[in-house]
Scaffold this motif. Structure first.
Motif, PDB file in Angstrom:
ATOM      1  N   SER A 187       0.824  -1.198   0.000  1.00 26.01           N
ATOM      2  CA  SER A 187       0.000   0.000   0.000  1.00 26.01           C
ATOM      3  C   SER A 187       0.859   1.249   0.000  1.00 26.01           C
ATOM      4  N   ALA A 189      -0.594   4.261   0.135  1.00 20.44           N
ATOM      5  CA  ALA A 189      -1.411   5.337   0.708  1.00 20.44           C
ATOM      6  C   ALA A 189      -0.709   6.021   1.876  1.00 20.44           C
ATOM      7  N   TYR A 190       0.077   5.226   2.611  1.00 14.84           N
ATOM      8  CA  TYR A 190       0.706   5.801   3.802  1.00 14.84           C
ATOM      9  C   TYR A 190       1.728   6.879   3.465  1.00 14.84           C
ATOM     10  N   LYS A 192       1.447   9.471   1.702  1.00 12.89           N
ATOM     11  CA  LYS A 192       0.930  10.842   1.820  1.00 12.89           C
ATOM     12  C   LYS A 192       0.358  11.121   3.208  1.00 12.89           C
ATOM     13  N   LYS A 193       0.085  10.057   3.938  1.00 13.82           N
ATOM     14  CA  LYS A 193      -0.484  10.220   5.271  1.00 13.82           C
ATOM     15  C   LYS A 193       0.570  10.624   6.300  1.00 13.82           C
TER      16      LYS A 193
END
Ligand code: C2E
Ligand code: MG
Ligand code: MG
Ligand code: MG
Length: 284
Positions: A187, A189-190, A192-193
């Motif tokens: 993943s 996604a992390y 940008k988190k």
């Protein structure tokens, strides 16, 4: 005969399991006394800025010289330290040592040499009040002096206040590297988190980058993505001039590996740091 064989096999199996258990118990005992007597050392592996060819950072890597077995790899004893809780004492020792070294180099060089330390997910999860002790120490350090290396698995652990901790580190002037990038969960996604300063491309991708077109494509894509997200890239495990040249060509920011230097003592690091351009051939 079959029964006989079966029994023998059974015996053989339990013996080896017993041996393994015994071996592990010895390792735990030895590790415990190593913690008590501070039998560890830190090695420093130079991190080279590809644009200038200069050593600008160091990764601190723990070394344990066992009285009978000689050097034991951290890949072997860190997991044991994690299982037994010894990782907290070891991690604190590494941290304090790195902070001391950072101050010494600052004085010696008149410049900041960032030192990266590895922090395992177990440390993040169960460190308790050590976190605040680290923060207090870090707040007194110049910004950017210390970088903390974490791994992808940590960012996916929803049971931990990882985000808050990373923010607190950031406020204390600490930078964050994502170690072994590309080997964990897929993943993205992390990215940008969490606020991450450096992606460290795992050595399995830098290996053969000069002969394997798909590895090259992957590294190139990682660099482009990282830059667009405001991160810098460090390639790990660079062993040849050809790999270094290729990484430079695809705009990778930093490199680390045996081509430049193995992890060395603080004194040897200082001489590498002070020489005009980084070269190879320094062994542990
Ligand atoms: P890592 O953080 O990914 O560290 C890089 C490893 O690759 C180091 O192994 C380093 O010696 C090795 N390496 C560097 N350049 C090259 C190269 O060109 N080729 C090859 N084949 N290897 C290279 P090391 O020191 O044995 O450490 C293994 C792992 O143990 C580290 O991987 C890290 O996950 C862990 N570790 C080491 N020190 C600490 C520590 O103080 N605390 C914690 N929590 N973990 C540590
Ligand atoms: Mg690391
Ligand atoms: Mg790594
Ligand atoms: Mg690692």
């Amino acid at each position: 005969a079959a029964k006989e064989q079966g029994r023998n096999r059974y015996h053989y199996f339990t013996d080896s399991m017993q041996q393994q258990a015994h071996y592990r118990m010895r390792l735990i005992q030895d590790l415990r006394s190593a913690v008590e007597s501070c039998a560890f050392q830190l090695s420093y592996q130079p991190i080279v800025e590809l644009k200038s060819g200069q050593v600008t950072k160091a990764e601190a890597l723990i070394r344990w010289h066992h009285p009978q077995r000689g050097q034991v790899s951290p890949a072997e004893f860190i997991p044991v330290a994690e299982d037994t809780g010894l990782i907290f004492a070891i991690g604190n020792w590494v941290f304090q040592q790195a902070v001391k070294q950072s101050a010494q180099w600052r004085e010696q060089f008149g410049a900041e040499v960032q030192i990266s330390i590895n922090k395992s997910p177990v440390q993040f999860r169960d460190e308790g009040s050590h976190f605040h002790e680290w923060l207090q120490t870090l707040q007194q350090q110049p910004d950017g002096g210390i970088c903390i290396e974490i791994t992808e698995g940590l960012l996916l652990d929803t049971n931990m206040p990882v985000s808050e901790k990373l923010l607190a580190y950031r406020d204390a002037g600490v930078q964050v590297s994502l170690d072994d990038f590309g080997t964990g969960y897929s993943s993205l996604a992390y990215l940008k988190k969490f606020d991450i300063d450096y992606l460290k491309i795992d050595q399995s991708f830098t290996k053969n980058i000069d002969s394997d077109a798909s590895n090259q494509t992957l590294c190139e894509a990682i660099v482009v993505m990282a830059h667009k997200l405001g991160m810098k890239v460090i390639a790990e495990g660079v062993e040849t001039a050809a790999q270094a040249a290729l990484l430079q060509q695809i705009n990778c920011d930093y490199a680390q590996g045996y081509f430049y230097s193995k992890p060395v003592s603080a004194i040897e690091f200082a001489s590498l740091y002070l020489q005009p351009t980084a070269i190879a051939i320094h062994s542990e």
